[in-house]
Design a protein around this motif. Structure first.
Motif, mmCIF file in Angstrom:
data_model
loop_
_atom_site.group_PDB
_atom_site.id
_atom_site.type_symbol
_atom_site.label_atom_id
_atom_site.label_comp_id
_atom_site.label_asym_id
_atom_site.label_seq_id
_atom_site.Cartn_x
_atom_site.Cartn_y
_atom_site.Cartn_z
ATOM 1 N N VAL A 4 -51.533 -68.828 55.130
ATOM 2 C CA VAL A 4 -52.921 -68.739 54.684
ATOM 3 C C VAL A 4 -53.265 -67.265 54.577
ATOM 4 O O VAL A 4 -53.003 -66.494 55.506
ATOM 5 C CB VAL A 4 -53.891 -69.430 55.671
ATOM 6 N N PHE A 5 -53.845 -66.869 53.459
ATOM 7 C CA PHE A 5 -54.229 -65.472 53.271
ATOM 8 C C PHE A 5 -55.736 -65.350 53.380
ATOM 9 O O PHE A 5 -56.474 -66.169 52.824
ATOM 10 C CB PHE A 5 -53.773 -64.958 51.909
ATOM 11 N N MET A 6 -56.194 -64.307 54.063
ATOM 12 C CA MET A 6 -57.629 -64.096 54.252
ATOM 13 C C MET A 6 -57.942 -62.626 53.984
ATOM 14 O O MET A 6 -57.513 -61.737 54.737
ATOM 15 C CB MET A 6 -58.047 -64.490 55.675
ATOM 16 N N GLY A 7 -58.648 -62.352 52.901
ATOM 17 C CA GLY A 7 -58.989 -60.979 52.547
ATOM 18 C C GLY A 7 -60.070 -60.989 51.480
ATOM 19 O O GLY A 7 -60.345 -62.021 50.869
ATOM 20 N N SER A 12 -56.863 -55.584 49.724
ATOM 21 C CA SER A 12 -56.109 -56.766 50.140
ATOM 22 C C SER A 12 -55.225 -57.346 49.041
ATOM 23 O O SER A 12 -54.303 -58.116 49.338
ATOM 24 C CB SER A 12 -57.086 -57.857 50.607
ATOM 25 N N VAL A 13 -55.479 -57.004 47.789
ATOM 26 C CA VAL A 13 -54.807 -57.673 46.676
ATOM 27 C C VAL A 13 -53.295 -57.462 46.654
ATOM 28 O O VAL A 13 -52.536 -58.420 46.469
ATOM 29 C CB VAL A 13 -55.463 -57.261 45.341
ATOM 30 N N PRO A 14 -52.774 -56.229 46.834
ATOM 31 C CA PRO A 14 -51.318 -56.075 46.843
ATOM 32 C C PRO A 14 -50.634 -56.908 47.924
ATOM 33 O O PRO A 14 -49.495 -57.363 47.740
ATOM 34 C CB PRO A 14 -51.122 -54.574 47.086
ATOM 35 N N GLU A 17 -50.411 -60.471 46.607
ATOM 36 C CA GLU A 17 -49.374 -60.559 45.583
ATOM 37 C C GLU A 17 -47.981 -60.575 46.206
ATOM 38 O O GLU A 17 -47.102 -61.348 45.782
ATOM 39 C CB GLU A 17 -49.510 -59.399 44.599
ATOM 40 N N ALA A 18 -47.762 -59.734 47.214
ATOM 41 C CA ALA A 18 -46.458 -59.690 47.877
ATOM 42 C C ALA A 18 -46.164 -61.008 48.583
ATOM 43 O O ALA A 18 -45.043 -61.535 48.506
ATOM 44 C CB ALA A 18 -46.422 -58.528 48.869
ATOM 45 N N LEU A 19 -47.154 -61.556 49.253
ATOM 46 C CA LEU A 19 -46.957 -62.832 49.946
ATOM 47 C C LEU A 19 -46.665 -63.961 48.966
ATOM 48 O O LEU A 19 -45.825 -64.832 49.223
ATOM 49 C CB LEU A 19 -48.195 -63.163 50.782
ATOM 50 N N ALA A 20 -47.356 -63.943 47.825
ATOM 51 C CA ALA A 20 -47.160 -65.001 46.839
ATOM 52 C C ALA A 20 -45.749 -64.966 46.255
ATOM 53 O O ALA A 20 -45.214 -66.006 45.846
ATOM 54 C CB ALA A 20 -48.198 -64.878 45.729
ATOM 55 N N ARG A 21 -45.146 -63.788 46.207
ATOM 56 C CA ARG A 21 -43.772 -63.675 45.697
ATOM 57 C C ARG A 21 -42.743 -64.199 46.694
ATOM 58 O O ARG A 21 -41.686 -64.702 46.307
ATOM 59 C CB ARG A 21 -43.449 -62.219 45.359
ATOM 60 N N GLU A 22 -43.042 -64.053 47.983
ATOM 61 C CA GLU A 22 -42.036 -64.320 49.010
ATOM 62 C C GLU A 22 -42.271 -65.601 49.806
ATOM 63 O O GLU A 22 -41.342 -66.116 50.441
ATOM 64 C CB GLU A 22 -41.988 -63.138 49.995
#
Length: 298
Positions: A4-7, A12-14, A17-22
Motif C-alpha cells: 500500500v502506498f501513502m503519499g 512522493s511520485v518517484p 513509480e519505483a514501487l509500481a515497477r517492482e
C-alpha cells in the motif's frame, strides 16, 4: 510483495513509480483533491494523478477516524505500507495492519530534523549533509527505528528545490533496496541526543533581513527556494531571491555593492537568481537589465 502506498506531493511520485515497477501496489492513499488555480477547481494531488495514470486504485480519506476506512485498509491484506509525505497522522490500527508494518521515507538523517520541513531546515541551518532514512513507523512523530540510512552532501548554492528532487530519487532507490532485504535489515533505535524538529515553513519567515550575517541570509535564500521564496522590496516591487552565495564585501547592511551584491550585518551576499512579480525566474544579470537597484535595500 503487496504494497500500500501513502503519499501526496510531487516528492512522493518517484517512489510510487519505483514501487509500481517492482511490486504489486494494491492501493494508493493520498490527501483529498484541493481547490487550486484561479477557478479554485478541485485538483487531485500529484500522487493521486500519477496513481490513476498507472491504473492503481486511489483512496483519499480525510482521516482514519471512521472504522469503515480502517477496515477497508486492513482488507487490502498488504505485506507492507510505504509512507512518503502523506500528510496524515496514522493511528495505531493502520500502523499494525500490514504484516510487516509501515515504512516511512524521511528526508533527513534522523533524529535530526523530524517533522514537516526537513529539507528547508537543513539548508537554512547550514548543514553540510542530509540524507534519507527508511524508518519503521510507530506512534511518535518520526521516532521509529531506522532500517536504512544514506547521507548526501548539500551543495554550497544548492536550493531546496534541487535537493528535494535529488532526495526523492534517492528515496525511491532506497525503498526498493529496503524491501528486497527487509527481513534481514537491522533496526536501529534513534538516539535521544541530537533531536531537532523541522517546523513547517511560515511565509512570515521569508522576508530578508539584511542586518543578519551573510551566511544566514544566503541559507535563507537557498533554503526557501523555490517556495515560498525569500524576498525583498526593490523600488516598491517585491522580488523573490532564488539562489545566492556568500561573498566578500563590506558596507552598511542593505547597501548595494555593485551588480546584485548586497552588504549584510557581516559580509555580503551575491544574488545569482531572482524572480520579479509575475515573471519567470531569471539569472541575476537578466533581472538587472530590467530593474535598476537603488543604492540601498531595506
Amino acid at each position: 510483495m503487496r504494497v500500500v502506498f501513502m503519499g501526496t506531493p510531487e516528492f512522493s511520485v518517484p517512489v510510487l513509480e519505483a514501487l509500481a515497477r517492482e511490486h504489486e501496489v494494491v492501493a494508493a492513499y493520498s490527501q483529498p483533491p484541493r481547490p487550486a488555480g484561479r477557478g479554485k477547481h478541485l485538483r487531485p494531488s500529484p500522487v493521486q494523478a500519477r496513481a490513476e495514470e498507472l491504473g492503481i486504485e486511489t483512496r483519499t480519506p480525510l482521516n482514519f477516524k471512521d472504522e469503515t476506512d480502517r477496515q477497508a485498509f486492513a482488507d487490502l491484506k498488504a505485506d507492507v505500507a510505504v509512507v512518503v509525505a502523506y500528510g496524515l497522522i496514522l493511528p495505531q490500527a493502520i500502523l499494525d495492519a500490514p504484516e510487516k508494518g509501515c515504512l516511512n521515507i524521511h528526508a533527513s538523517l534522523l533524529p535530526r530534523w523530524r517533522g514537516a520541513a526537513p529539507i528547508h531546515r537543513a539548508i537554512m541551518a547550514g548543514d553540510a549533509e542530509t540524507g534519507i532514512c527508511i524508518m519503521q513507523m510507530e506512534a511518535g512523530l518520526d521516532t521509529g527505528p531506522v532500517r536504512l540510512r544514506r547521507a548526501t552532501e548539500i551543495g554550497a548554492t544548492e536550493t531546496t528545490g534541487e535537493l528535494h528532487d535529488r532526495l526523492s530519487v534517492m528515496g525511491a532507490s532506497m525503498i526498493i533496496e529496503a524491501l528486497a532485504h527487509l527481513d534481514t535489515l537491522p533496526s536501529e533505535a534513534q538516539p535521544d541526543e541530537g533531536v531537532t524538529y523541522a517546523a513547517k515553513i511560515d511565509k512570515a519567515e521569508a522576508r530578508i533581513d539584511w542586518t543578519a550575517p551573510a551566511a544566514d541570509v544566503t541559507r535563507k535564500i537557498n533554503g526557501l527556494s523555490p517556495f515560498p521564496g525569500a524576498w525583498c522590496e526593490i523600488a516598491g516591487e517585491r522580488v523573490k531571491l532564488l539562489r545566492a552565495r556568500q561573498t566578500d564585501g563590506h558596507g552598511a547592511a542593505g547597501d548595494v555593492l555593485g551588480g546584485f551584491t548586497i552588504a549584510c550585518g557581516a559580509g555580503a551576499v551575491q544574488v545569482l537568481e531572482a524572480q520579479r512579480a509575475g515573471k519567470k525566474p531569471m539569472a541575476a544579470a537578466q533581472v538587472l537589465q530590467a530593474l535598476t537597484l537603488p543604492e540601498r535595500l531595506d
